[in-house]
Motif scaffolding. Structure first.
Motif, short mmCIF file in Angstrom:
data_model
loop_
_atom_site.label_atom_id
_atom_site.label_comp_id
_atom_site.label_asym_id
_atom_site.label_seq_id
_atom_site.Cartn_x
_atom_site.Cartn_y
_atom_site.Cartn_z
N GLU A 21 0.73 -1.44 0.04
CA GLU A 21 -0.20 -0.09 -0.20
C GLU A 21 0.73 0.99 0.22
OE1 GLU A 21 -1.72 -3.86 1.80
OE2 GLU A 21 0.21 -2.05 2.21
N GLY A 22 0.42 1.96 -1.04
CA GLY A 22 1.16 3.81 -0.29
C GLY A 22 0.89 3.93 1.03
N GLY A 61 -12.28 5.54 3.56
CA GLY A 61 -13.76 6.17 2.55
C GLY A 61 -12.41 6.07 1.16
N THR A 62 -12.64 6.17 -0.10
CA THR A 62 -12.58 6.69 -1.30
C THR A 62 -12.26 8.21 -1.32
OG1 THR A 62 -14.80 6.66 -2.54
CG2 THR A 62 -13.47 4.96 -2.66
N SER A 102 -7.12 5.87 3.93
CA SER A 102 -7.38 5.33 5.36
C SER A 102 -6.96 6.68 6.28
CB SER A 102 -7.42 4.75 6.07
OG SER A 102 -5.56 3.60 5.87
N VAL A 103 -7.22 7.69 6.85
CA VAL A 103 -6.34 8.60 7.24
C VAL A 103 -7.00 8.60 9.22
CG1 VAL A 103 -5.53 11.00 8.27
CG2 VAL A 103 -6.83 9.88 6.09
N VAL A 153 -3.12 4.23 1.27
CA VAL A 153 -4.02 4.60 -0.25
C VAL A 153 -3.39 3.59 -0.70
CG1 VAL A 153 -4.40 6.48 -1.87
CG2 VAL A 153 -3.71 7.29 -0.10
N THR A 154 -4.18 3.26 -1.46
CA THR A 154 -4.54 1.92 -2.86
C THR A 154 -5.56 2.40 -4.17
OG1 THR A 154 -6.07 0.83 -2.45
CG2 THR A 154 -4.15 -0.25 -1.26
#
Length: 251
Positions: A151-152, A213-214, A230-231, A243-244
């Protein structure tokens, strides 16, 4: 002696004076149960010991020894164990030796003594160097884990600027690390996405500690993509963001 545990301090003491080496070992182990002291009588034995049992937390070495002195031993140890704490422990004082020791990269320089107060100080300074090295090692392991993640992952500081981004994150957005670190997070989002993040996402994170979320990401070449994000909050007001790529879009 008890077997080594995760909290033990495994000390390799190098001194050709066997009686003094025994005194040091007993004094440190009596002072603190965490110390596990192994004494050897020469630099050559110390190198052999490190080859046989590399799980040593610190080397405490005399300076004036036959065949190979403490600074020559330091140079050899650094070749194979560059981050291993090395404390020079010598009866010889003087600014000249201290300056030479520091110039050669020794982690600490301590003159020998035999009082209870001396061994208290010696133990404290060894503990300090071991704690520093363990913290650096843990940080390196975590960094390697982040870099290996599929994942980023990035970290944004309390001022909203990128402090860290792994290779996957950089590749996802098309940036070099030098181009992104220090830049505001808004650089990677469209104006509409920035407004949504500032209005909805960040207040939710502030209240609940996390959000998922997106969103729409903006690459360096100006193209956009749908991202799953996600944060989460970190100490000190920092944010870790994972992030993905969710779905390509022409928005």
């Amino acid at each position: 002696m008890n077997s080594f545990g995760n909290s033990d301090i495994r000390l390799l003491h190098v001194d050709d004076d066997a009686a003094f080496a025994e005194l040091v070992g007993l004094s440190l182990e009596r002072r603190c149960e965490r110390f596990r002291v192994v004494s050897v009588g020469s630099a050559r034995e110390a190198l052999d010991r490190l080859d046989e049992e590399p799980a040593v937390d610190c080397v405490l070495s005399d300076y004036d020894m036959p065949e190979m002195d403490g600074l020559a031993l330091l140079e050899r140890v650094r070749e194979t164990h560059p981050r291993l704490p090395f404390v020079l422990y010598t009866a010889k004082g003087g600014e000249e030796i201290a300056a030479e020791a520091i110039g050669n990269g020794v982690d600490d320089y301590i003159q020998k003594g035999s009082s209870a107060a001396h061994f208290l100080t010696l133990g404290t300074r060894i503990e300090r160097e071991v704690a520093r090295a363990r913290a650096e090692r843990e940080k390196q392991v975590r960094l390697e884990a982040l870099e290996a993640a599929r994942e980023g992952i990035c970290i944004v500081d309390a001022d909203g600027r990128f402090r860290y981004a792994n290779e996957t994150y950089l590749d996802l957005y098309g940036y070099e690390r030098s181009e992104l670190v220090g830049e505001p997070w808004q650089r990677l989002h469209t104006d509409a996405a920035v407004e949504t993040i500032e209005t909805d996402v960040l207040p939710h994170v502030a209240e609940h500690g996390q959000w998922g979320g997106t969103c729409v990401g903006l690459r360096a070449d100006g193209t956009t993509f749908r991202e799953s994000k996600s944060v989460s909050t970190l100490s000190g007001g920092e944010l870790v963001i994972v992030v993905t790529e969710h779905e390509a879009t022409d928005d």
